[in-house]
Design a protein around this motif. Structure first.
Motif, short mmCIF file in Angstrom:
data_model
loop_
_atom_site.label_atom_id
_atom_site.label_comp_id
_atom_site.label_asym_id
_atom_site.label_seq_id
_atom_site.Cartn_x
_atom_site.Cartn_y
_atom_site.Cartn_z
N GLU A 46 0.95 -1.22 -0.04
CA GLU A 46 0.00 -0.16 -0.08
C GLU A 46 0.83 1.31 0.06
N ARG A 47 1.95 1.11 0.95
CA ARG A 47 2.68 2.32 0.81
C ARG A 47 3.57 2.62 -0.49
N ALA A 91 1.72 1.84 -9.82
CA ALA A 91 0.35 1.92 -8.66
C ALA A 91 -0.48 1.03 -8.84
N LEU A 92 -1.03 0.86 -10.27
CA LEU A 92 -1.91 0.02 -10.76
C LEU A 92 -1.51 -1.60 -10.10
N GLU A 93 -0.34 -1.84 -10.61
CA GLU A 93 0.20 -3.26 -10.20
C GLU A 93 0.14 -3.46 -8.74
N ARG A 94 0.47 -2.66 -7.90
CA ARG A 94 0.42 -2.89 -6.31
C ARG A 94 -0.79 -2.93 -5.77
N LEU A 143 -2.77 -6.03 -3.93
CA LEU A 143 -3.41 -5.67 -2.53
C LEU A 143 -4.65 -6.37 -2.57
N THR A 144 -5.54 -6.20 -3.69
CA THR A 144 -6.75 -6.61 -3.71
C THR A 144 -6.82 -8.30 -3.59
N ARG A 145 -5.52 -8.72 -4.14
CA ARG A 145 -5.65 -10.20 -4.03
C ARG A 145 -5.19 -10.73 -2.69
N LEU A 146 -4.41 -9.94 -1.99
CA LEU A 146 -3.78 -10.68 -0.81
C LEU A 146 -4.68 -10.21 0.14
N ASP A 147 -5.70 -9.23 0.44
CA ASP A 147 -6.48 -9.02 1.31
C ASP A 147 -7.94 -8.58 0.96
#
Length: 296
Positions: free
Chosen positions: A218-219, A233-236, A240-244
């Motif tokens: 996220e950071r 940014a899009l990749e990160r 994030l949506t996949r991890l959490d």
């Protein structure tokens, strides 16, 4: 909660002695409390039948004894009340988050307001703690309150940073608040400081273990977004949506903004279609990030 627990796993197994009272054993009570609280709180206690039902007395390693009662046919009430009292006594910041979750599930009204008032009272009490750590989390919790101004939230976050200038949560709060005020340069500086903070194992260890991977992503995503590196940014944000899955919805707008900045209309349409299908309970054709990479 993002807060890392400061407690050691419980070694209290003596409570497993069988004591039957009204069909509920002390072992069952202990196991139910562990399911509710986790294994980070050392507990001991006693269970007995009274003239009006059941009484469970629970003692924690660093707190006073807590006594709760319930009718004999309501053991779930006994366990829930005991767990909440222990939770509030041993982990007040986390308990305040529990109260907030309960309140957010209710419509506006006296019951919801009572929960939020109780949350605020718990966090305000932490500001008088002799522990710097507890004061820090009191400031953090109050700064997240919905009923304060951004300026007041910033003042609370600055107070937290005076206690721990490198804490990634406080730095992230400040980034968000100065961003709301349109202070772009300050937002970027706080984003950089927050990303640098979580790159340090010492600071990352201040975060709950199950959130460490997500907060780093996220950071990084926030810095990339402010730098104009929207593909990164899009990749990160996608990772994030996949991890959490708990916070996946929080990153939807960030992904949409990145796709708009990348001028990827078809990928944006795909994301919106996927979200609509998920909302309807159907699985979508898959994530559209790979399509955005191809179009880029």
């Amino acid at each position: 909660s993002l807060r890392r627990s400061s407690r050691s796993p419980s070694q209290s197994q003596a409570i497993s002695v069988e004591v039957e009272a009204g069909g509920l054993s002390l072992t069952e009570s202990y196991r139910a409390l562990v399911r509710w609280l986790g294994d980070e709180t050392t507990i001991d206690g006693s269970l007995r039948r009274t003239t009006t039902g059941l009484e469970l007395v629970v003692r924690t390693g660093d707190g006073a004894a807590i006594a709760v009662q319930s009718p004999a046919d309501r053991p779930e009430t006994l366990i829930r009340n005991a767990a909440e009292r222990i939770y509030e006594q041993t982990q007040p910041y986390r308990f305040s988050g529990h109260l907030e979750n309960l309140a957010n599930a209710l419509p506006a009204g006296p019951e919801r307001q009572a929960l939020m008032d109780r949350r605020r009272a718990i966090l305000s009490a932490l500001l008088s703690s002799r522990s710097e750590t507890e004061r820090f989390w009191g400031y953090i919790g109050l700064a997240y309150s919905d009923d304060i101004t951004v300026q007041d939230g910033m003042a609370l976050s600055r107070a937290a940073l005076r206690i721990d200038p490198e804490h990634p949560i406080a730095l992230g709060q400040m980034r968000s608040m100065v961003g709301v005020l349109g202070l772009d340069e300050a937002e970027f500086l706080y984003a950089q400081r927050a990303a640098a903070s979580v790159s340090s194992p010492r600071n990352l260890a201040k975060i709950a273990a199950d959130r460490q991977a997500t907060i780093r992503l996220e950071r990084e995503a926030q810095v990339a977004q402010l730098e104009g590196d929207f593909l990164k940014a899009l990749e990160r944000f996608t990772r994030l949506t996949r991890l959490d899955s708990r916070d996946a919805g929080n990153f939807r707008d960030d992904r949409v903004n990145a796709l708009i900045s990348l001028h990827q209309p078809s990928a944006l349409r795909g994301l919106i279609e996927d979200e609509a299908q998920r909302a309807a309970g159907r699985s979508g054709p898959g994530d559209r990030f790979s399509q955005a990479r191809i179009e880029a």
